[in-house]
Each structure stands twice: as C-alpha cells, then as structure tokens.
Scaffold this motif. Structure first.
Motif, PDB file in Angstrom:
ATOM      1  N   PHE A   9      41.583  29.091  50.262  1.00 33.78           N
ATOM      2  CA  PHE A   9      42.710  28.171  50.253  1.00 33.78           C
ATOM      3  C   PHE A   9      43.335  28.109  51.639  1.00 33.78           C
ATOM      4  CE2 PHE A   9      42.352  29.759  45.943  1.00 33.78           C
ATOM      5  CZ  PHE A   9      42.493  28.612  45.177  1.00 33.78           C
ATOM      6  N   GLU A  10      43.868  26.937  51.984  1.00 38.66           N
ATOM      7  CA  GLU A  10      44.665  26.790  53.199  1.00 38.66           C
ATOM      8  C   GLU A  10      46.094  26.521  52.767  1.00 38.66           C
ATOM      9  OE1 GLU A  10      45.334  23.929  57.092  1.00 38.66           O
ATOM     10  OE2 GLU A  10      43.524  23.655  55.888  1.00 38.66           O
ATOM     11  N   ILE A  11      47.045  27.212  53.409  1.00 43.40           N
ATOM     12  CA  ILE A  11      48.456  26.998  53.113  1.00 43.40           C
ATOM     13  C   ILE A  11      48.923  25.774  53.898  1.00 43.40           C
ATOM     14  CG2 ILE A  11      50.784  27.956  53.237  1.00 43.40           C
ATOM     15  CD1 ILE A  11      49.477  30.766  53.005  1.00 43.40           C
ATOM     16  N   LEU A  12      49.298  24.722  53.176  1.00 45.51           N
ATOM     17  CA  LEU A  12      49.727  23.473  53.808  1.00 45.51           C
ATOM     18  C   LEU A  12      51.223  23.449  54.092  1.00 45.51           C
ATOM     19  CD1 LEU A  12      47.691  20.939  51.622  1.00 45.51           C
ATOM     20  CD2 LEU A  12      47.051  21.915  53.850  1.00 45.51           C
ATOM     21  N   ASP A  13      52.011  24.081  53.209  1.00 42.11           N
ATOM     22  CA  ASP A  13      53.458  24.075  53.393  1.00 42.11           C
ATOM     23  C   ASP A  13      54.090  25.198  52.584  1.00 42.11           C
ATOM     24  OD1 ASP A  13      55.845  23.134  54.464  1.00 42.11           O
ATOM     25  OD2 ASP A  13      56.175  21.672  52.862  1.00 42.11           O
TER      26      ASP A  13
END
Length: 163
Positions: A148-152
């Motif tokens: 997962f990538e943390i977007l906000d």
C-alpha cells in the motif's frame, strides 16, 4: 492492559452500559417474575428464555464494565497526524489492485469496518502506524502480502465522519 479509545467511543459504551443497567436488566427481572407465575418452571419456555436473556445482559454488563475500567481515552484531535497514529484517517492505495481506500484508526470497541473504522490492533492499522504520506507499506493480510502507498493522513472527528 489499557484499551485506547476516543471520547466518542467511551461515551457510546457508557450509554450502552447505562441502558442495560437501568432499562434492560429491570425489564428482564419483570419477565422472569411473570413467567414464574405460569407455574412449573421445568417446561416453562418463557421462563427459560427470560433467564437466557438475563444471562446475556449480565455478561454484556460485565464486558462493558471491564472495557471501561481498562479504557485509555485519547483525544486524537490533539495529535499531529503527520504520521499515522490513533485517530488518523488514512487514504491508501493498494499497489496490487490500484484500489483506493480510506480508514480511520480507532479502538477495538469502536471498530466498524463497513464505516471505514478499523481497530488499531488490526493488521492494516499496525502496519500503517508511524508511517507518513508517500510511504509504501507492506501488510500481511489473511489473503497474503499486499503493498500500500499512503496517499493522505488527516484527522476527522469519528462522531460525524463516515456516518
């Protein structure tokens, strides 16, 4: 061990405990008394049903009382949320499926995955804690390892968010 929860969650549990003690417990006692008036208790289905209900209510009262005794009320609005922490609302991108999701990290008693409220002890929350926007995080899920990538990361009051 202390159980982290928001004031919203704490108040919600207090309200349920009060309702059980002041409304449901006295009501089930009346039901048991009424059922006793019907005579033979061995074959009295109403009596047995009321006794079962009473046992459930007492067990729930004990569970909620224990939870409140171990509660650590945290005000997430006072935290910075530069990194994922208790109370953070995190928008993430599943790098395997390209699907965006948003979760708010709450105490286990406040958890409601359908509303996007996940327990701080869940695999996703544990993996996200301490990370910041832009970080890629590997999470071991029941279905296997996912990236997962943390977007906000932000704070939203859960009393009103996602309802």
């Amino acid at each position: 061990m202390k159980e982290p929860m928001s004031m919203f969650g704490y108040e919600k549990i207090c309200a349920e405990l009060k309702r059980l003690k002041e409304e449901e417990r006295p009501q089930v006692v009346k039901e048991i008394d009424r059922a006793r008036e019907h005579g033979d208790l061995k074959e009295n289905a109403e009596y047995h049903a009321a006794k079962e209900k009473q046992a459930f209510i007492e067990a729930r009262i004990n569970d909620l009382s224990r939870t409140l005794a171990n509660a650590q009320v945290i005000d997430p609005s006072t935290l910075s949320h530069q990194k994922v922490s208790f109370g953070s609302t995190v928008k993430i991108l599943n790098l395997d499926t390209d699907k965006e999701m948003s979760y708010t990290i709450v105490g286990s008693m406040e958890s409601d995955p359908v509303r996007g409220l996940i327990s701080c002890s869940s695999p996703i929350a544990k993996s996200l804690m301490g990370h910041q926007k832009g970080d890629e995080v590997s999470v071991r899920l029941p279905t296997g390892e996912s990236e997962f990538e943390i977007l906000d990361i932000c704070y939203q009051d859960i009393a009103y968010a996602k309802s």
